[in-house]
Design a protein around this motif. Structure first.
Motif, PDB file in Angstrom:
ATOM      1  N   HIS A  92      47.818  39.322  29.052  1.00  0.00           N
ATOM      2  CA  HIS A  92      46.650  39.970  29.660  1.00  0.00           C
ATOM      3  C   HIS A  92      47.058  40.958  30.753  1.00  0.00           C
ATOM      4  O   HIS A  92      46.374  41.959  30.983  1.00  0.00           O
ATOM      5  CB  HIS A  92      45.697  38.925  30.245  1.00  0.00           C
ATOM      6  N   ARG A 115      42.879  30.211  26.821  1.00  0.00           N
ATOM      7  CA  ARG A 115      42.140  29.750  27.994  1.00  0.00           C
ATOM      8  C   ARG A 115      41.845  30.913  28.939  1.00  0.00           C
ATOM      9  O   ARG A 115      40.735  31.033  29.469  1.00  0.00           O
ATOM     10  CB  ARG A 115      42.934  28.662  28.707  1.00  0.00           C
ATOM     11  N   MET A 116      42.831  31.784  29.160  1.00  0.00           N
ATOM     12  CA  MET A 116      42.610  32.950  30.007  1.00  0.00           C
ATOM     13  C   MET A 116      41.523  33.854  29.424  1.00  0.00           C
ATOM     14  O   MET A 116      40.685  34.392  30.151  1.00  0.00           O
ATOM     15  CB  MET A 116      43.905  33.747  30.175  1.00  0.00           C
ATOM     16  N   ARG A 155      37.944  31.950  29.610  1.00  0.00           N
ATOM     17  CA  ARG A 155      37.472  31.722  30.976  1.00  0.00           C
ATOM     18  C   ARG A 155      37.402  33.000  31.802  1.00  0.00           C
ATOM     19  O   ARG A 155      36.875  32.985  32.919  1.00  0.00           O
ATOM     20  CB  ARG A 155      38.379  30.705  31.677  1.00  0.00           C
ATOM     21  N   GLY A 156      37.957  34.084  31.256  1.00  0.00           N
ATOM     22  CA  GLY A 156      37.943  35.348  31.994  1.00  0.00           C
ATOM     23  C   GLY A 156      38.720  35.271  33.291  1.00  0.00           C
ATOM     24  O   GLY A 156      38.301  35.842  34.309  1.00  0.00           O
ATOM     25  N   THR A 157      39.865  34.587  33.262  1.00  0.00           N
ATOM     26  CA  THR A 157      40.621  34.359  34.501  1.00  0.00           C
ATOM     27  C   THR A 157      41.729  35.381  34.732  1.00  0.00           C
ATOM     28  O   THR A 157      42.487  35.251  35.693  1.00  0.00           O
ATOM     29  CB  THR A 157      41.240  32.946  34.495  1.00  0.00           C
ATOM     30  N   ALA A 158      41.864  36.400  33.865  1.00  0.00           N
ATOM     31  CA  ALA A 158      42.889  37.430  34.088  1.00  0.00           C
ATOM     32  C   ALA A 158      42.528  38.250  35.317  1.00  0.00           C
ATOM     33  O   ALA A 158      41.450  38.831  35.387  1.00  0.00           O
ATOM     34  CB  ALA A 158      43.011  38.333  32.872  1.00  0.00           C
ATOM     35  N   ARG A 159      43.412  38.288  36.284  1.00  0.00           N
ATOM     36  CA  ARG A 159      43.160  39.047  37.509  1.00  0.00           C
ATOM     37  C   ARG A 159      44.202  40.138  37.726  1.00  0.00           C
ATOM     38  O   ARG A 159      43.936  41.099  38.419  1.00  0.00           O
ATOM     39  CB  ARG A 159      43.131  38.095  38.717  1.00  0.00           C
ATOM     40  N   ARG A 172      46.489  43.225  41.324  1.00  0.00           N
ATOM     41  CA  ARG A 172      45.363  42.315  41.431  1.00  0.00           C
ATOM     42  C   ARG A 172      44.101  43.171  41.409  1.00  0.00           C
ATOM     43  O   ARG A 172      43.720  43.798  42.385  1.00  0.00           O
ATOM     44  CB  ARG A 172      45.450  41.511  42.716  1.00  0.00           C
ATOM     45  N   ASP A 205      40.917  42.424  41.151  1.00  0.00           N
ATOM     46  CA  ASP A 205      39.792  42.022  41.992  1.00  0.00           C
ATOM     47  C   ASP A 205      39.951  42.579  43.403  1.00  0.00           C
ATOM     48  O   ASP A 205      38.991  43.086  44.007  1.00  0.00           O
ATOM     49  CB  ASP A 205      39.643  40.498  42.015  1.00  0.00           C
ATOM     50  N   GLU A 249      37.548  42.167  34.531  1.00  0.00           N
ATOM     51  CA  GLU A 249      37.022  41.558  33.307  1.00  0.00           C
ATOM     52  C   GLU A 249      37.038  42.588  32.191  1.00  0.00           C
ATOM     53  O   GLU A 249      36.654  43.734  32.359  1.00  0.00           O
ATOM     54  CB  GLU A 249      35.588  41.042  33.536  1.00  0.00           C
TER      55      GLU A 249
END
Length: 283
Positions: free
Chosen positions: A167, A192-193, A196-200, A242, A244, A279
């Motif tokens: 990702h 899972r990434m 869950r949309g956890t890629a930052r 990062r 975010d 996202e």
């Protein structure tokens, strides 16, 4: 049609009746979507989902060509041999196989698809050539400028093997990961990434108001590091950030700096929304 020779590349061949099922169960791209005459990005992951090897894969004869960094090719070969077990497949490292790349071409019908393939990472026609019959007429630097312009990352230049997820370099969005194909090494973490949309951390294109500082220079906002530069070509470069934190800085009007050079950030047209915090718009 500029053509450059890409230094420090090697080619692994995986051939035989079990070549496709062997690779399909191990590497990230979905080989059922890989057509003759094209190359797609791919990786072999650790069980924890980190990129252990990156490559371009294409069909050749009764098997596959894996175009990878020459310095890691012997280790990549050994790792694939561990997965072969009883599969009817031969895995070998081609000796002295030069790799060239051409761009600004629109005549794919003239290529020999056994030795030339379209690089799927680019929206325009970019062709990789394998063999001795191609002559370079452009410096390799122009190839890296093309990569930067389209947000195409490669290990060594833009990230360290063992330190990035697919990702991070947009492989979830450019065909480098078959998210619906089923199991492969590291699949549980990648899935899972995705869900869950956890890629930052994400790859971005960086443009400076002046020539950018050297690769590995931090990008910062209010003195806080967001990430670091990878490939640098004059005023432009790549970085894994990062997102975010970058989005928060942009929304607050806080300058983002590479060293002391103000920069702007963009992403490839197909990829995530920058100010959405990383996202992806599409899977």
């Amino acid at each position: 049609m500029p053509t450059a020779q890409i230094a420090d590349r090697a080619v692994l061949l995986v051939t035989g009746p079990d070549a496709e099922p062997l690779l399909q169960n191990v590497i990230t791209p979905d080989l059922s979507a890989l057509n003759e005459g094209e190359a797609r990005p791919g990786t072999l992951l650790t069980p924890q989902g980190k990129i252990l090897f990156d490559f371009l894969i294409s069909r050749t004869g009764d098997g596959f060509r894996l175009d990878c960094r020459s310095d890691v090719a012997p280790d990549f070969l050994k790792r694939l041999m561990l997965y072969r077990l009883r599969a009817k497949a031969e895995i070998s490292l081609e000796e002295q196989s030069p790799v060239h790349v051409s761009w600004q071409t629109d005549s794919p019908a003239s290529w020999d698809k056994s030795t030339s393939v379209a690089d799927h990472r680019f929206p325009e026609t970019v062709v990789r050539h394998y063999g001795e019959d191609v002559k370079a007429d452009a410096p390799e630097e122009e190839w890296h400028r093309l990569r930067v312009a389209h947000g195409v990352a490669e290990s060594g230049s833009d990230y360290t093997l063992g330190d990035a997820f697919p990702h991070d370099i947009l492989y979830d969005q450019n065909g480098g990961v078959g998210l619906r194909k089923g199991c492969f090494v590291g699949q549980e973490v990648v899935s899972r990434m995705q869900h869950r949309g956890t890629a930052r951390r994400r790859l971005v294109i960086v443009h400076g108001d002046a020539p950018l500082p050297a690769s590995r220079t931090d990008l910062t906002a209010n003195g806080r590091a967001l990430g670091a530069l990878g490939t640098v070509c004059g005023n432009d470069g790549l970085a894994i950030l990062r997102i975010d934190k970058a989005a928060s800085a942009r929304q607050a009007g806080t300058p983002i700096l590479a060293g002391d050079i103000p920069v702007t950030l963009t992403v490839p047209a197909y990829a995530f929304t920058l100010d959405g915090g990383g996202e992806a718009e599409t899977a």
